[in-house]
Scaffold this motif. Sequence first.
Motif, PDB file in Angstrom:
ATOM      1  N   ASP A  56       2.126   1.798  -3.472  1.00 23.70           N
ATOM      2  CA  ASP A  56       1.037   2.283  -4.334  1.00 23.70           C
ATOM      3  C   ASP A  56       0.834   3.788  -4.172  1.00 23.70           C
ATOM      4  OD1 ASP A  56       0.291   0.182  -5.856  1.00 23.70           O
ATOM      5  OD2 ASP A  56      -1.281  -0.540  -4.509  1.00 23.70           O
ATOM      6  N   GLN A  57       0.801   4.236  -2.921  1.00 24.76           N
ATOM      7  CA  GLN A  57       0.583   5.668  -2.685  1.00 24.76           C
ATOM      8  C   GLN A  57       1.755   6.500  -3.200  1.00 24.76           C
ATOM      9  OE1 GLN A  57      -0.267   6.127   1.490  1.00 24.76           O
ATOM     10  NE2 GLN A  57      -1.913   4.618   1.454  1.00 24.76           N
ATOM     11  N   ARG A  65      -6.884  -0.832  -1.374  1.00 27.82           N
ATOM     12  CA  ARG A  65      -5.983   0.279  -1.581  1.00 27.82           C
ATOM     13  C   ARG A  65      -6.768   1.471  -2.105  1.00 27.82           C
ATOM     14  NH1 ARG A  65      -1.390  -3.415  -4.569  1.00 27.82           N
ATOM     15  NH2 ARG A  65      -0.925  -4.689  -2.737  1.00 27.82           N
ATOM     16  N   ASP A 124       0.821  -1.202   0.000  1.00 34.31           N
ATOM     17  CA  ASP A 124       0.000   0.000   0.000  1.00 34.31           C
ATOM     18  C   ASP A 124       0.861   1.259   0.000  1.00 34.31           C
ATOM     19  OD1 ASP A 124      -2.314  -1.452   0.011  1.00 34.31           O
ATOM     20  OD2 ASP A 124      -2.552  -1.423   2.197  1.00 34.31           O
ATOM     21  N   THR A 168      -5.923  -6.552   0.444  1.00 38.69           N
ATOM     22  CA  THR A 168      -5.957  -5.270   1.127  1.00 38.69           C
ATOM     23  C   THR A 168      -6.532  -4.216   0.203  1.00 38.69           C
ATOM     24  OG1 THR A 168      -4.009  -5.900   2.357  1.00 38.69           O
ATOM     25  CG2 THR A 168      -4.568  -3.556   2.351  1.00 38.69           C
TER      26      THR A 168
END
Length: 494
Positions: free
Chosen positions: A320-321, A479, A317, A477
């Motif tokens: 990704d951010q 996201r 995550d 998860t």
Amino acid sequence: MSRLLRSLAGRVTLLTTIAVGLAVAFVAAGAFMTVRVQMQSTLDNSLLDRAQQATRTSALSQLSTDLKIPSWALGAGDIRVAFVYPDGKVLTPDQGPRLYIGEPEFAVAQGKRAYNIRTIAAGGTDYRVASVPAATPGEALVVAQSLEPQKQVLARLGVVLLLVGLLGVAAAGVSGWAVARNGLRPVRRLTVEVEAIARTEDLTPIEVHGDDEVGRLAAAFNEMLRALAASRDRQRQLVADAGHELRTPLTSLRTNIELLTQVDSPGAEALPAGARTELLDDVRAQIEELTTLIGDLMELSRHEPAAHLVAPVDLADVVDQALARVRRRAAGLVFDVDLEPAELVGDAAALERAVTNLLDNAAKWSPAGGTVTVRLADGTLTVDDEGPGIAGEDRDRVFDRFWRADESRGMPGSGLGLSIVRQVAERHAGRVDVEESPAGGARLVLALPVGAAAAAAGPAGPLGPRPTSPPPAAGPTARPATPPPAPPTTGGRP
């Protein structure tokens, strides 16, 4: 400190004196008691031998008739005798103080005891009395000897032991003081040198003498001095580098502001709209560069992050951010991404900043239309670019603060991005390395402990206590589709 050493020497001397005094007292008491018991035993044996010899030499009746002391007692003025008869009569041949014959002596005369030895007092004098049976049944011979000579010997022995003991204690005190002073001499020398260092702030290592406890203390102190000197040098270097890095944007910013001020003054020629807009954009860029540099410096100055920021984090995550941010700033690049979930406990904000710096660094050096390859597996994030790569002799310096290669001097960045990555990695018990990418560019590898490896790092790692709430359940998860807005971050690629 010298007062403390004198107090320590006094305590050592006092303890030594007390220990020696106690030892001397015990030895003297033991010697005195041994001599006393030995003299008592010798006297008892002598009295018994004399009494038995007298009974073999003559009958008691003959002795009582003549009222004479037998020949074995002649010349021994401290010897006295008494006779016990069957009718209970007690006869003392001499004129000395009366010997108080009692039940023990009568028991010997009656044959109830083989002999008896005891101490009695007569006329203010203590006597050691030995009783033995005579040849005639019912009769006994009592031989007594004064204990005054023995007391005199023991008294002289006690005085001698006392004097010797006092001399021994005094000698022990002097010796203890000398030993304490000589033993504390290296400590005093070390104290003087340490006080000189504290007074002059000269962090030169001190000379080590020997390999004893004081020598090891001096060696440990030298290690501390070297660490302190290195820390001070790094601090000075950081201040010098920060001043150098701040000087360039500040000078450019001041120049642009002065130019805008002169143009806006009465009578000055107006700038074209495009030129004015360009100057304002340049001012904004310089302000953003200063803001980024100050933020990087503040991040590097953090040694202990806030404990409430530590929580279970999915590194996928975080990546990704960070990718969402970098894609907006590098629209002309292609990002080849393959991420696997990686659960760890850490500071999500710090991790995102570190990953963003890695991606920004790769994007800055990738050519237009190039590809940045991002892989995450088993807690190891690998970022490859297609840039010129990093020379082998520069790889050990790319994570130093403010270090930049010559070819990167004209490019944006503060030279702190990769330093922040290394600091975040170390705070999370991980590491960051630089290698050569198969595509010809640079490969940066960020390895962090996840799963069992993270648990093995301990219940309270470098980030502080871990939260007591259980980690989220395993599985996909969610996201965020739209990451929260954040200020742009410039990587520190050399």
